[in-house]
Motif scaffolding. Structure first.
Motif, mmCIF file in Angstrom:
data_model
loop_
_atom_site.group_PDB
_atom_site.id
_atom_site.type_symbol
_atom_site.label_atom_id
_atom_site.label_comp_id
_atom_site.label_asym_id
_atom_site.label_seq_id
_atom_site.Cartn_x
_atom_site.Cartn_y
_atom_site.Cartn_z
ATOM 1 N N ALA A 1 4.265 7.384 7.832
ATOM 2 C CA ALA A 1 3.579 6.232 8.413
ATOM 3 C C ALA A 1 2.285 5.931 7.667
ATOM 4 O O ALA A 1 1.960 4.760 7.417
ATOM 5 C CB ALA A 1 3.297 6.478 9.890
ATOM 6 N N PHE A 2 1.529 6.973 7.294
ATOM 7 C CA PHE A 2 0.284 6.736 6.561
ATOM 8 C C PHE A 2 0.563 6.128 5.193
ATOM 9 O O PHE A 2 -0.190 5.259 4.723
ATOM 10 C CB PHE A 2 -0.497 8.032 6.402
ATOM 11 C CG PHE A 2 -1.808 7.860 5.689
ATOM 12 C CD1 PHE A 2 -2.928 7.409 6.373
ATOM 13 C CD2 PHE A 2 -1.930 8.122 4.340
ATOM 14 C CE1 PHE A 2 -4.138 7.217 5.723
ATOM 15 C CE2 PHE A 2 -3.132 7.940 3.675
ATOM 16 C CZ PHE A 2 -4.236 7.497 4.383
ATOM 17 N N TRP B 1 0.616 -1.053 2.716
ATOM 18 C CA TRP B 1 0.334 -2.349 3.333
ATOM 19 C C TRP B 1 -1.071 -2.820 2.970
ATOM 20 O O TRP B 1 -1.297 -4.006 2.720
ATOM 21 C CB TRP B 1 0.491 -2.237 4.838
ATOM 22 C CG TRP B 1 0.186 -3.490 5.590
ATOM 23 C CD1 TRP B 1 1.042 -4.510 5.883
ATOM 24 C CD2 TRP B 1 -1.085 -3.867 6.144
ATOM 25 N NE1 TRP B 1 0.390 -5.497 6.585
ATOM 26 C CE2 TRP B 1 -0.914 -5.136 6.761
ATOM 27 C CE3 TRP B 1 -2.330 -3.262 6.190
ATOM 28 C CZ2 TRP B 1 -1.949 -5.792 7.403
ATOM 29 C CZ3 TRP B 1 -3.373 -3.926 6.831
ATOM 30 C CH2 TRP B 1 -3.181 -5.169 7.427
ATOM 31 N N MET B 2 -2.026 -1.911 2.908
ATOM 32 C CA MET B 2 -3.394 -2.273 2.544
ATOM 33 C C MET B 2 -3.490 -2.743 1.091
ATOM 34 O O MET B 2 -4.254 -3.667 0.779
ATOM 35 C CB MET B 2 -4.328 -1.083 2.757
ATOM 36 C CG MET B 2 -4.532 -0.684 4.207
ATOM 37 S SD MET B 2 -5.654 0.721 4.344
ATOM 38 C CE MET B 2 -5.749 0.902 6.128
ATOM 39 N N LEU B 3 -2.740 -2.137 0.213
ATOM 40 C CA LEU B 3 -2.836 -2.467 -1.205
ATOM 41 C C LEU B 3 -2.066 -3.733 -1.565
ATOM 42 O O LEU B 3 -2.375 -4.372 -2.577
ATOM 43 C CB LEU B 3 -2.320 -1.305 -2.055
ATOM 44 C CG LEU B 3 -3.085 0.023 -1.935
ATOM 45 C CD1 LEU B 3 -2.479 1.054 -2.876
ATOM 46 C CD2 LEU B 3 -4.558 -0.168 -2.243
ATOM 47 N N ALA B 4 -1.070 -4.095 -0.774
ATOM 48 C CA ALA B 4 -0.245 -5.269 -1.093
ATOM 49 C C ALA B 4 -1.021 -6.556 -0.823
ATOM 50 O O ALA B 4 -1.792 -6.645 0.132
ATOM 51 C CB ALA B 4 1.045 -5.237 -0.289
ATOM 52 N N GLU B 5 -0.802 -7.545 -1.678
ATOM 53 C CA GLU B 5 -1.464 -8.841 -1.497
ATOM 54 C C GLU B 5 -0.833 -9.640 -0.368
ATOM 55 O O GLU B 5 -1.535 -10.295 0.406
ATOM 56 C CB GLU B 5 -1.406 -9.628 -2.805
ATOM 57 C CG GLU B 5 -2.228 -9.018 -3.932
ATOM 58 C CD GLU B 5 -2.250 -9.889 -5.163
ATOM 59 O OE1 GLU B 5 -1.640 -10.993 -5.123
ATOM 60 O OE2 GLU B 5 -2.862 -9.495 -6.168
ATOM 61 N N GLN B 6 0.477 -9.602 -0.250
ATOM 62 C CA GLN B 6 1.195 -10.276 0.828
ATOM 63 C C GLN B 6 2.184 -9.289 1.435
ATOM 64 O O GLN B 6 3.384 -9.321 1.151
ATOM 65 C CB GLN B 6 1.915 -11.529 0.309
ATOM 66 C CG GLN B 6 0.971 -12.610 -0.182
ATOM 67 C CD GLN B 6 1.721 -13.841 -0.666
ATOM 68 O OE1 GLN B 6 2.939 -13.839 -0.830
ATOM 69 N NE2 GLN B 6 0.991 -14.924 -0.894
ATOM 70 N N PRO B 7 1.698 -8.383 2.267
ATOM 71 C CA PRO B 7 2.575 -7.332 2.803
ATOM 72 C C PRO B 7 3.572 -7.881 3.814
ATOM 73 O O PRO B 7 3.262 -8.774 4.600
ATOM 74 C CB PRO B 7 1.585 -6.368 3.471
ATOM 75 C CG PRO B 7 0.416 -7.235 3.844
ATOM 76 C CD PRO B 7 0.323 -8.285 2.776
#
Length: 431
Positions: A164-165, A171-177
């Motif tokens: 999960a982490f 998700w934080m690093l993606a531009e459009q998660p």
């Protein structure tokens, strides 16, 4: 001859010398040979000027000329280039210089973050350690925003798993998660623990899509939500079960539900059934799976059955001759019998909206279509249930089956004292 030669040599060996008084003297060995009067000669000599006696490097300056020289030196002080008018920050044509662009700061930071260059915090979950940038975590998570620049953080594995982490950090690093269906509840649970508002809202947006989470998909998500004790999500998914209810009752998953979950499911107004009888039989199926352990929950489940919506003939059959031993275990209880009898009572049927006599505030809109306001008569329509979409609109074309229910219902009314001339098997006429 020899003597005269010695005399000459003596004269030549002793030259003249200058005394401190400035006179020329000779110092022959015999003074009588050279006789010169020095005192008389010194009177006629003039003393030399002082300038010829003192060294030439020390000129003599008068006091007046010395004062003027000092004044001129004080007036001729040194000046800097700035005092002369030269300004270093003013360069003519400076703006015409073509300068190369610098690297974009955002791209440099993103390159460091994406390639895990110089991470400054370690996140440990169980036996797994993640090297991360605290700045990224603090941008989205209120949990990490409360941290004080720690370099090592231990997270409880029962609250958030390593998988999960990893999904959260990606998700934080993606531009459009984009949140995927697989692991969405694990991600949603981690987002709640880390207090990531944007991710929580994105997950709820997926859950609210009743076109994707409905019927079977809603129940499967409900089974996953049980692991994380997400009560609000569980209730939402149960409300999405309608036509899938009978298929669910026939499955093994229905038998492993807890009594609380079965009660919540049977209490729903959205489950689709053909008759309330199917609700009653679903209770019998769940209790019979392990009667000895589940009989203590019998009354709680039976209270979820709406006996007033069941066909009267079926209620009579239950009280007189239950041929199934599983059903007999249930209806033999005194409180269950009272519920069945209350379902047969005409007054209870009238209050439940199954049959309506000269009532204009009718809870079932379909019955309004059969009211003739001119003659103030109502066609007798017995709705089998008000649950779900399978029974929202009774099929009035099935006259034979409907007339059978009408006759049974009219006979029950006559048995409790209703007058015969008020009734007709097809029409109910006002008094």
């Amino acid at each position: 001859m020899e003597k005269s030669g010695q005399k000459k040599s003596k004269v030549h060996n002793y030259d003249s010398s200058i005394s401190t008084t400035g006179t020329t003297t000779a110092s022959p060995p015999n003074s009588d040979n050279i006789d010169i009067n020095f005192e008389q000669h010194s009177k006629h000599l003039k003393p030399p000027p002082p300038s010829k006696i003192l060294p030439s490097t020390l000129p003599l300056i008068e006091k007046k000329s010395e004062t003027i020289a000092r004044a001129s030196v004080s007036q001729l002080r040194e000046k800097s280039l700035l005092d002369m008018g030269f300004k270093p920050i003013e360069v003519e044509g400076w703006e015409r210089i073509v300068q190369p662009p610098k690297d974009n700061l955002y791209k440099l930071l993103k390159n460091m973050i994406d390639n895990y260059i110089k991470p400054n915090v370690q996140i440990r979950i169980g036996g797994v350690t993640f090297n991360c940038h605290m700045m990224v975590l603090q941008c989205y998570s209120d949990f990490f925003m409360d941290c004080n620049n720690e370099v090592f953080i231990q997270l409880p594995e029962e609250k958030i798993t390593p998988t999960a982490f990893m999904m959260v950090y990606d998700w934080m690093l993606a531009e459009q998660p984009l949140v995927q269906r697989e692991g969405i509840l694990e991600l949603f649970n981690a987002a709640n623990f880390l207090r990531i508002k944007d991710l929580i809202n994105q997950c709820w947006l997926c859950f609210d899509d009743d076109a994707r989470f409905r019927e079977d998909t809603a129940f499967l998500l409900y089974l996953e939500a049980r692991k994380y004790c997400l009560e609000s999500l569980e209730q939402l998914m149960l409300m999405r079960i309608c036509k899938f209810f009978l298929t669910l009752v026939a499955s093994k998953e229905f038998l492993i539900l807890s009594a609380r979950e079965v009660c919540a499911l049977l209490s729903s107004n959205t489950i689709g059934v053909n008759s309330e009888t199917e609700i009653f039989m679903s209770v019998v199926r769940w209790l019979s799976h392990n009667w000895e352990e589940r009989k203590c929950h019998m009354l709680d489940l039976i209270r979820c059955v709406r006996f007033s919506l069941m066909p009267p003939w079926f209620l009579v059959t239950l009280t007189k001759n239950p041929e199934c031993p599983e059903i007999e275990h249930i209806v033999s209880h005194a409180e269950v019998r009272n519920m069945i009898n209350d379902g047969i009572t005409p007054a209870h049927l009238l209050l439940s909206g199954i049959c309506i006599f000269k009532v204009y505030s009718i809870p079932c809109n379909d019955s309004m279509q059969h009211m003739d306001k001119g003659t103030q008569t109502l066609k007798l329509v017995i709705c089998m249930t008000n649950r779900g979409k399978l029974a929202d609109k009774p099929d009035y074309a099935k006259k034979q089956k409907q007339r059978k229910y009408q006759n049974i219902f009219a006979q029950n009314l006559l048995n409790v004292g209703w007058k015969r001339h008020y009734w007709d098997t097809a029409m109910v006429t006002s008094k």
